[in-house]
Design a protein around this motif. Structure first.
Motif, short mmCIF file in Angstrom:
data_model
loop_
_atom_site.label_atom_id
_atom_site.label_comp_id
_atom_site.label_asym_id
_atom_site.label_seq_id
_atom_site.Cartn_x
_atom_site.Cartn_y
_atom_site.Cartn_z
N ALA A 141 3.47 0.90 -9.14
CA ALA A 141 1.75 -0.17 -9.84
C ALA A 141 1.94 -0.45 -11.03
N LYS A 142 2.16 0.30 -12.40
CA LYS A 142 1.89 -0.17 -13.40
C LYS A 142 3.21 -0.83 -13.55
N GLY A 143 4.09 -1.38 -13.63
CA GLY A 143 5.19 -2.28 -13.12
C GLY A 143 4.81 -3.71 -12.57
N TRP A 168 0.80 -0.95 -0.07
CA TRP A 168 0.05 -0.11 -0.07
C TRP A 168 1.44 1.53 -0.17
N SER A 169 0.57 2.46 -1.34
CA SER A 169 2.13 3.89 -0.66
C SER A 169 1.06 4.80 -0.57
N ASP A 180 -2.54 -7.27 -9.08
CA ASP A 180 -3.31 -5.51 -9.01
C ASP A 180 -2.83 -6.28 -7.18
N HIS A 181 -1.85 -5.61 -6.68
CA HIS A 181 -1.19 -6.24 -5.44
C HIS A 181 -0.17 -5.18 -5.12
N VAL A 182 -0.75 -3.40 -5.86
CA VAL A 182 0.65 -2.57 -4.85
C VAL A 182 -0.88 -1.70 -5.99
N TYR A 183 -0.96 -1.08 -4.40
CA TYR A 183 -2.15 -0.08 -4.41
C TYR A 183 -1.54 1.11 -3.79
N THR A 184 -1.83 2.50 -4.55
CA THR A 184 -1.58 3.36 -4.55
C THR A 184 -2.61 4.89 -4.42
#
Length: 930
Positions: free
Chosen positions: A146-148, A134-135, A152-156
């Motif tokens: 997140a794009k790389g 989470w960022s 979808d486990h990187v949340y912005t």
């Protein structure tokens, strides 16, 4: 000629594009297998705080009264965790800094050509390898990670881009936004079962990007109260978040915390280059799996910071910025990012000796994997007998290393294993660099051969068409056919070699370009033979002397791109030109004025770059001086019994002088108004834009007699230049124009001196009657000097008042008479106009020289082309792909500048012809005689 010009443009475009292929290609490779330490990690989750733009000294040093600036973080490094300095690489910008921290590699320079917002290449990161990330923070940084990411486990969570306002009262609100959102996120998770269980998983990362410090640093400088207050607020925020997270997880001792920065900042609030204030950033690590503070009696570092910061007794552990990615990966037990080139900083870890050795081994294997992929790629695309491998890491050596390390770990010789791992890592990194630059020499050579061929060809064209050094020889049909087939088969062989090695199509262009170019050169063999016999008949000392003078002249020009003072040296040599060539005997007054003006102009390159400190009185002085000179010139014009002069023409000059006076007033009143914080007066803005439009029109109304038209050009351009000036540079066009004026006169004397033609009367010389092709003469050796003077004056016009190569040396205050609201295209356009004005002056003077010395502009232009091509070849070898953004950018822009100079001169030549020979006719009242 059109074919020749097209060929020239094509060749120059290829030369221009080639540097991006040769120097700036991405070093990243894909296809490695992920490497993970086989032992259980010390931490379940990691919190990463990045305080954007925070300098190491700003965080660690004590206030004047001896209290720490960040009391909570100071307490951590004294009692709970480890600390040090993270050394960033240049370019010190936000994106490359974050890529180094989170992905573990230093962003490749190919990003120069690809823009800023997102990384132009796909890459792996700690976030991607984590279970959840989470960022919170800036919309410029978070989305690229997140794009790389796969899945979808990187949340912005980002604020709006408009919040990043340099003019805002206080940018610390950006950081408060982040802290508030993190708090509400944890509070809301208590009512959201899915989120709650996700937060309680292992391998979780929380990333807080804090932009306030950077924004305040840009707006108010790092020594300001705002910047230092912001550090205190961040310290408070970190304290609150750390205790919130510990409470949330019931103080389970499984959280690791890292606080660092992506780059520092200079005292004047910029970053990007390699000054220590930009490359030294703080690193504080605490929590699960991290070493406690280590007390030491003495430690040696080259800087004296420890004493200033009163931290002599706590062990300082310095790292490279990319080492932080493997540190994060080993703390939470995720695979090391695939493209990471960082070395795990073991001293930060608090684990067993076995854990450290295993982690280091994983690190070594992960970097070796990249080396293997890079090597196999190169091997596949190169013929086996041409392939030279990286000797220190051949296949047998690799196996040897890995066996030794494994054995040491089994025998519990952990320290020995660790040192072997470090050796292996260093060798693998050297090998990566070796294979990345493998083709550079070969491609560089192709381009250089093409360059030399093209320049030789242009020289032959000049000699054949514009001089009488050679006799025309009928071409031998048989010989030329043999030649053609010889070169064609050469080209086929090269293409065949490239085809076998499956090279990219651009390689074909670079390697095949020299073939037709050299074919054209060899075809002119009779010309070369004639030339050789002519040169050999000359006095050998004279020939060598001429050659050396040419080389010296070009070297001075190349040097001037790096050191503006080289222009001063050149101008002082020019000052002595009438004495060296004995010209002063026939024209004493002119020679004296020439020498004085050369010395005067030589002062400008020694002055500091324009824009650091405005000096409006100098601009006003320049305006008044222009008016004074105009009055003298007008008076002499009125006195002269010139039957071509009419009162209508005088009116045009009065309008132009009025325009100069108005510009001087506008500059003075605008800067006063801005100083008193009253903004830009609307009236002044209207006058400025009107002047910009009306000046060229007034210019075209003036008569086309040589001096009258040149005087009118000066007045028109000065009224615009004054509006764009903030300091001593306002005097520059005056000095330059004075010299150009005398140059035209001196060239007449030179013509007479060498007995090349009779002296036309310059006073009644008219630009419109000048284009008679029958009167053009052949070139003479002295014309090489003429062309060199032109190139030298063009470069002086460029670097006389500053270095255009880096846009950051420009000051927006230059355009305040036209607009004050930030508008990059408008401002950029006006700044380019400011740079172009001295150019136009030089080009118009050169046009006058060509016309009065009866030369076709084509022949002189070809000599100019040769000079700038030789300069470009220099810069081709001086292009850098390492060092600061500024160094890299400057080396590229030098090369691009010289390459565009040729195209630019064609444009300028056309513009000068238009400005000197065209005239707008006004309907005149006809006089009736009774």
């Amino acid at each position: 000629i059109p074919v020749f010009i097209l060929a020239g443009l094509l060749v120059h475009c290829v030369f221009l594009v080639s540097i991006f292929d040769i120097y700036f290609s991405s070093p990243l490779v894909h296809g490695m297998t992920p490497q993970q330490t086989p032992l259980p990690p010390p931490a379940k989750r990691l919190v990463l705080f990045v305080a954007d733009g925070l300098r190491a000294d700003s965080l660690y040093e004590l206030d004047s009264n001896g209290t720490p600036r960040a009391p909570y973080l100071r307490g951590i490094l004294e009692n709970n965790g480890s600390w040090g300095i993270s050394h960033t690489r240049v370019p010190t910008e936000s994106r490359p800094g974050h890529v180094a921290l989170i992905a573990g590699f230093y962003e490749d320079v190919s990003a120069v050509a690809k823009g800023w917002k997102e990384n132009p290449v796909e890459f792996d990161s700690v976030f991607n390898e984590s279970k959840y990330t989470w960022s919170w923070g800036s919309p410029d940084i978070l989305p690229m990670f997140a794009k790389g990411a796969t899945g979808d486990h990187v949340y912005t969570f980002c604020y709006a881009a408009e919040s990043e306002d340099f003019g805002a009262e206080d940018a610390a609100k950006l950081d408060i936004w982040v802290f508030d959102h993190v708090k509400s996120f944890f509070n809301s998770s208590r009512n959201n079962q899915t989120l709650f269980s996700a937060l309680n998983e292992e391998k979780v990362v929380l990333f807080l990007h804090l932009l306030g410090i950077d924004t305040n640093g840009h707006a108010h400088r790092p020594n300001s109260r705002e910047y230092q207050e912001n550090i205190k607020q961040v310290d408070e925020g970190v304290k609150e978040i750390a205790s919130l997270i510990d409470n949330f997880y019931g103080n389970d001792g499984k959280t690791a915390f890292i606080l660092t920065s992506d780059h520092g900042m200079t005292d004047w609030g910029s970053h990007g280059a390699g000054h220590p204030s930009e490359t030294l950033t703080p690193l504080i690590v605490w929590g699960a799996g991290v070493n406690y503070p280590q007390k030491v009696t003495s430690q040696f570092f080259e800087d004296n910071f420890l004493k200033e910061w009163k931290l002599e007794n706590l062990k300082r552990l310095d790292v490279h910025q990319a080492d932080i990615a493997p540190l994060m990966a080993s703390l939470i037990g995720v695979p090391f990012p695939l493209n990471s080139v960082g070395t795990l900083p073991l001293e930060y870890l608090n684990g067993s000796a076995l854990f450290k050795a295993e982690s280091m081994f994983t690190n070594a294997v992960q970097i070796l994997e990249q080396f293997k992929v890079k090597m196999s790629q190169k091997k596949e695309s190169t013929l086996s007998f041409l392939f030279t491998p990286f000797k220190p890491l051949c296949d047998s050596e690799q196996i040897n290393f890995l066996k030794k390390i494994r054995l040491c770990i089994q025998q519990q010789k952990y320290d020995e294993a660790v040192s072997l791992c470090k050796t292996l890592i260093n060798l693998a990194l050297e090998g990566l660099s070796y294979y990345h630059t493998y083709d550079r020499f070969f491609l560089g050579l192709s381009i250089a051969v093409g360059f030399v061929g093209w320049t030789t060809y242009v020289i032959l064209v000049i000699i054949k068409a514009h001089t009488n050094l050679t006799k025309t020889v009928p071409a031998n049909k048989k010989k030329s056919t043999v030649l053609f087939y010889g070169f064609a088969s050469g080209g086929m062989i090269i293409a065949f070699f490239l085809l076998i090695q499956t090279c990219p199509w651009t390689y074909y262009v670079y390697c095949l370009l020299p073939v037709p170019v050299w074919y054209a050169v060899v075809k002119e063999l009779p010309v070369i033979q004639d030339l050789a016999t002519n040169v050999l008949s000359l006095h050998i000392g004279q020939a060598i002397g001429f050659f050396l003078v040419c080389i010296l002249g070009i070297e001075i020009l190349v040097f001037s791109f790096f050191y503006r003072s080289a222009l001063t040296v050149g101008l002082l040599v020019f000052a002595g030109w009438p004495v060296i060539t004995q010209l002063w005997i026939q024209a004493k007054t002119k020679a004296l004025i020439w020498t004085l003006l050369c010395v005067l102009l030589a002062i400008f390159p020694l002055m500091p770059v324009v824009g650091r400190e405005p000096n409006i009185p100098l601009v006003i002085a320049a305006g008044l001086l222009t008016l004074l000179i105009s009055f003298f010139l007008l008076a002499s014009l009125c006195k002269s019994e010139n039957k071509y002069r009419s009162n209508e023409d005088l009116k045009v000059y009065f309008y132009q002088m009025f325009s100069v006076a108005l510009s001087t007033y506008v500059v003075s009143s605008t800067h006063n108004s801005l100083k008193n914080k009253q903004g830009l007066p609307v009236m002044n803005q209207i006058i400025s834009w009107m002047t910009l439009v009306s000046s060229p029109v007034l210019l075209l109304l003036s008569p086309t007699f040589l001096f009258q038209r040149l005087f009118s050009i000066l007045l028109s351009l000065m009224s615009i230049y004054l509006l764009l000036s903030t300091g001593y540079e306002a005097l520059f066009p005056l000095a330059l124009f004075g010299l150009m004026f005398v140059w035209i006169n001196m060239e007449q004397e030179a013509l007479q001196h060498y007995g090349l033609s009779l002296k036309p009367k310059l006073a009644v010389f008219n630009f419109t009657c000048a284009m008679d092709i029958t009167q053009f003469r052949q070139l003479h050796l002295d014309d090489v000097r003429r062309s060199f003077f032109f190139v030298f004056f063009i470069v002086t016009a460029f670097f006389g008042t500053g270095n255009i190569a880096s846009i950051n040396s420009f000051d927006p205050a230059s355009v305040y008479c036209f607009l004050t609201v930030f508008s990059p295209f408008m401002m950029g356009g006006l700044l380019l106009l400011k740079v172009a004005i001295p150019f136009v002056l030089v080009s118009c003077a050169f046009e006058a020289v060509q016309v009065t010395t009866q030369l076709s502009s084509k022949s002189l232009f070809l000599i100019v082309l040769v000079i700038s091509d030789i300069m470009a070849l220099h810069f081709f070898f001086l292009v850098k792909d390492y060092g600061s953004w500024l160094d890299i950018g400057t080396s590229i822009s030098h090369y691009v500048l010289v390459m565009s100079l040729t195209i630019f001169m064609m444009v300028m030549n056309g513009l000068a012809q238009l400005l000197t020979s065209q005239r707008l006719g006004l309907p005149r009242r006809t006089k009736h005689h009774s």
